[in-house]
Design an enzyme around this catalytic site. Structure first.
Site, PDB file in Angstrom:
ATOM      1  N   MET A  30       0.984  -1.245   0.022  1.00 24.77           N
ATOM      2  CA  MET A  30      -0.010   0.127   0.081  1.00 24.77           C
ATOM      3  C   MET A  30       0.892   1.318   0.055  1.00 24.77           C
ATOM      4  O   MET A  30       0.413   2.468   0.463  1.00 24.77           O
ATOM      5  CB  MET A  30      -0.926  -0.127   1.345  1.00 24.77           C
ATOM      6  CG  MET A  30      -1.843  -1.111   1.230  1.00 24.77           C
ATOM      7  SD  MET A  30      -3.557  -1.048   1.982  1.00 24.77           S
ATOM      8  CE  MET A  30      -2.996  -0.875   3.708  1.00 24.77           C
ATOM      9  N   GLY A  31       2.021   1.121  -0.481  1.00 24.42           N
ATOM     10  CA  GLY A  31       3.150   2.301  -0.424  1.00 24.42           C
ATOM     11  C   GLY A  31       3.826   2.502   0.930  1.00 24.42           C
ATOM     12  O   GLY A  31       3.644   1.645   1.902  1.00 24.42           O
ATOM     13  N   LEU A  33       6.896   3.084   1.508  1.00 20.59           N
ATOM     14  CA  LEU A  33       7.562   1.799   1.624  1.00 20.59           C
ATOM     15  C   LEU A  33       8.714   1.965   2.667  1.00 20.59           C
ATOM     16  O   LEU A  33       9.142   3.273   2.500  1.00 20.59           O
ATOM     17  CB  LEU A  33       8.198   1.431   0.214  1.00 20.59           C
ATOM     18  CG  LEU A  33       7.120   1.337  -1.026  1.00 20.59           C
ATOM     19  CD1 LEU A  33       7.856   1.235  -2.244  1.00 20.59           C
ATOM     20  CD2 LEU A  33       6.362   0.163  -0.537  1.00 20.59           C
ATOM     21  N   HIS A  34       8.854   0.748   3.093  1.00 19.30           N
ATOM     22  CA  HIS A  34      10.119   0.989   4.476  1.00 19.30           C
ATOM     23  C   HIS A  34      11.171  -0.291   3.993  1.00 19.30           C
ATOM     24  O   HIS A  34      10.730  -1.172   3.095  1.00 19.30           O
ATOM     25  CB  HIS A  34       9.407   1.108   5.634  1.00 19.30           C
ATOM     26  CG  HIS A  34       8.489  -0.071   5.936  1.00 19.30           C
ATOM     27  ND1 HIS A  34       8.909  -1.466   5.966  1.00 19.30           N
ATOM     28  CD2 HIS A  34       7.069  -0.046   6.322  1.00 19.30           C
ATOM     29  CE1 HIS A  34       7.710  -2.093   6.167  1.00 19.30           C
ATOM     30  NE2 HIS A  34       6.863  -1.235   6.572  1.00 19.30           N
ATOM     31  N   HIS A  37       9.540  -3.639   3.277  1.00 22.51           N
ATOM     32  CA  HIS A  37       9.100  -3.698   1.755  1.00 22.51           C
ATOM     33  C   HIS A  37      10.375  -4.293   0.707  1.00 22.51           C
ATOM     34  O   HIS A  37      10.270  -4.993   0.005  1.00 22.51           O
ATOM     35  CB  HIS A  37       8.257  -2.559   1.258  1.00 22.51           C
ATOM     36  CG  HIS A  37       7.039  -2.294   1.871  1.00 22.51           C
ATOM     37  ND1 HIS A  37       6.936  -1.190   2.850  1.00 22.51           N
ATOM     38  CD2 HIS A  37       5.992  -2.945   1.901  1.00 22.51           C
ATOM     39  CE1 HIS A  37       5.779  -0.997   3.195  1.00 22.51           C
ATOM     40  NE2 HIS A  37       5.078  -1.963   2.804  1.00 22.51           N
ATOM     41  N   GLN A  61     -10.221  -2.319   2.604  1.00 21.99           N
ATOM     42  CA  GLN A  61      -9.659  -3.214   3.970  1.00 21.99           C
ATOM     43  C   GLN A  61      -9.523  -2.157   5.279  1.00 21.99           C
ATOM     44  O   GLN A  61      -9.285  -2.679   6.155  1.00 21.99           O
ATOM     45  CB  GLN A  61      -8.498  -3.884   3.496  1.00 21.99           C
ATOM     46  CG  GLN A  61      -7.322  -2.825   3.580  1.00 21.99           C
ATOM     47  CD  GLN A  61      -5.831  -3.595   2.879  1.00 21.99           C
ATOM     48  OE1 GLN A  61      -5.681  -3.832   1.885  1.00 21.99           O
ATOM     49  NE2 GLN A  61      -5.006  -3.875   3.836  1.00 21.99           N
ATOM     50  N   GLN A 153      -3.060 -12.515   7.459  1.00 21.56           N
ATOM     51  CA  GLN A 153      -3.197 -12.278   6.294  1.00 21.56           C
ATOM     52  C   GLN A 153      -2.556 -13.101   4.992  1.00 21.56           C
ATOM     53  O   GLN A 153      -3.120 -13.673   4.033  1.00 21.56           O
ATOM     54  CB  GLN A 153      -2.459 -10.753   5.932  1.00 21.56           C
ATOM     55  CG  GLN A 153      -2.519 -10.374   4.440  1.00 21.56           C
ATOM     56  CD  GLN A 153      -2.103  -8.774   4.210  1.00 21.56           C
ATOM     57  OE1 GLN A 153      -2.839  -8.090   4.416  1.00 21.56           O
ATOM     58  NE2 GLN A 153      -0.768  -8.829   3.784  1.00 21.56           N
ATOM     59  N   VAL A 176      10.801  -7.773   9.447  1.00 21.15           N
ATOM     60  CA  VAL A 176      12.249  -6.928   9.526  1.00 21.15           C
ATOM     61  C   VAL A 176      11.838  -6.074  10.718  1.00 21.15           C
ATOM     62  O   VAL A 176      10.742  -5.517  10.969  1.00 21.15           O
ATOM     63  CB  VAL A 176      12.616  -6.094   8.431  1.00 21.15           C
ATOM     64  CG1 VAL A 176      13.596  -5.347   8.361  1.00 21.15           C
ATOM     65  CG2 VAL A 176      12.475  -6.999   7.130  1.00 21.15           C
ATOM     66  N   ARG A 187       3.041   2.182  10.180  1.00 24.01           N
ATOM     67  CA  ARG A 187       2.144   2.977  11.238  1.00 24.01           C
ATOM     68  C   ARG A 187       3.105   3.406  12.508  1.00 24.01           C
ATOM     69  O   ARG A 187       2.590   4.327  13.138  1.00 24.01           O
ATOM     70  CB  ARG A 187       1.157   2.060  11.906  1.00 24.01           C
ATOM     71  CG  ARG A 187       0.144   1.608  10.949  1.00 24.01           C
ATOM     72  CD  ARG A 187      -0.892   0.616  11.510  1.00 24.01           C
ATOM     73  NE  ARG A 187      -1.863   0.065  10.413  1.00 24.01           N
ATOM     74  CZ  ARG A 187      -2.993   0.574  10.119  1.00 24.01           C
ATOM     75  NH1 ARG A 187      -3.493   1.586  10.976  1.00 24.01           N
ATOM     76  NH2 ARG A 187      -3.554  -0.038   9.120  1.00 24.01           N
TER      77      ARG A 187
HETATM   78  O1  PAF Z   1      -0.049  -5.791   3.507  1.00 22.64           O
HETATM   79  C1  PAF Z   1      -0.679  -4.867   2.831  1.00 22.64           C
HETATM   80  O2  PAF Z   1       0.138  -3.887   2.605  1.00 22.64           O
HETATM   81  C2  PAF Z   1      -2.038  -4.982   2.316  1.00 22.64           C
HETATM   82  O3  PAF Z   1      -2.885  -5.696   3.098  1.00 22.64           O
HETATM   83  C3  PAF Z   1      -2.076  -5.720   0.777  1.00 22.64           C
HETATM   84  C4  PAF Z   1      -1.524  -7.089   0.874  1.00 22.64           C
HETATM   85  C5  PAF Z   1      -1.072  -4.888  -0.223  1.00 22.64           C
HETATM   86  C6  PAF Z   1      -3.406  -5.594   0.224  1.00 22.64           C
HETATM   87  O4  PAF Z   1      -3.808  -4.265   0.086  1.00 22.64           O
END
Ligand code: PAF
Length: 302
Positions: A30-31, A33-34, A37, A61, A153, A176, A187
């Protein structure tokens, strides 16, 4: 690096790669990025070429509109860092591309989605599985890479891919952490300094449970009492859940632990600027199949 905004264009890119006999990896994000990711991206790179990253803040979500609105959006920075990391294409569609007007189709995994985050965030996993299914259809990957921090998830996505017959390998990558053990999360930046200091209570609680299991503790309630004691040492922490569950089915662990067991935590801390509380999750598999404590097994492997 190509930046793609439509499903059709990504499918065309994927088809070209497949026709050339290439193996495609997708890293859904969801961007914001750290380093976590980029560990997923490196893992994807080891397994495939090309690597696609999706950046999409998925509205379905989120339980609270305010959480969705506050979610950090730094697309230009993310794109620059993906370029540096050698990502081949970023899929960054507008909301209407994945949820066209009047869209009423959902992907819902039953059972696994009910406890833990599913109980405290109703509908959350329906949003996750729906968007991940759309991303898999768009990117046609051979491999899709997810973080183990979102343990539930990962289990839910694996089940969805299996049940719907997606021809994709779902790969989980270990969490990580910051040097003090806090799991990386976009967050974390919403925590004030005091809450940030106390947030290490999650990893300390996981360590304590892992250690107790390694020393032979198999009593679920005693293990959980130890976890709660560590969390109680962080007065700003408000426990959402602290549970021991079967690491494969996510069913509640029996009173005497007797199989692969995960300790899953979700804890709220006050936000820096007095906004909605920041909910952090973390987990640790403390017993492997055969009830061997993970810490014991690790010692034997050394
Ligand atoms: O883990 C996430 O960042 C989100 O839940 C995902 C898997 C990209 C789905 O929106």
């Amino acid at each position: 690096m190509q930046v793609i905004e439509t499903t059709r264009a990504l499918q065309a890119r994927a088809d070209r790669a497949r026709t050339a006999g290439r193996r495609i990896a997708l890293v859904p994000t969801m961007g914001a990025l750290h380093a976590g990711h980029f560990t997923l991206i490196s893992e994807a790179r080891k397994r495939a070429d090309p690597v696609f990253v999706s950046i999409f803040v998925n509205p379905t979500q989120f339980n609270e509109a305010s959480d969705f609105d506050q979610y950090p959006r730094v697309l230009e920075d993310d794109l620059a860092r993906c370029r540096e990391a050698g990502v081949d294409a970023v899929f960054a569609p507008p909301v209407a591309e994945l949820y066209p007007d009047g869209a009423t189709t959902w992907v819902d995994v039953e059972g696994l989605t009910e406890p833990l985050c599913g109980a405290s965030r109703p509908g959350h996993f329906r949003g996750v599985t729906t968007v991940v299914a759309k991303l898999l259809v768009a990117a046609r990957p051979h491999v899709a890479v997810f973080g183990e921090k979102d343990f539930q998830q990962l289990a839910v996505v694996r089940r969805m891919a299996r049940d719907l017959g997606f021809d994709v390998e779902i790969v989980g990558v270990p969490t990580v952490r910051e040097p003090d053990g806090l799991a990386l999360s976009s967050r974390n930046e919403h925590l004030g300094p005091e809450a940030r200091g106390q947030a290490t209570a999650l990893v300390r609680a996981l360590d304590a449970a892992e250690q107790a299991a390694a020393e032979g503790e198999r009593d679920r309630d005693r293990l959980l009492a130890g976890v709660r004691e560590v969390l109680a040492g962080a007065p700003l922490a408000e426990i959402d859940y602290a549970e021991l569950r079967d690491a494969e089915t996510l069913e509640l662990a029996p009173a005497g632990l007797a199989g692969p067991t995960v300790l899953a935590l979700a804890v709220r801390f006050p936000a820096r600027h007095g906004g909605d509380p920041v909910r952090l999750i973390d987990n640790r598999v403390i017993l492997r199949p055969g009830t061997k404590a993970v810490a014991e097994a690790r010692k034997e492997e050394r």
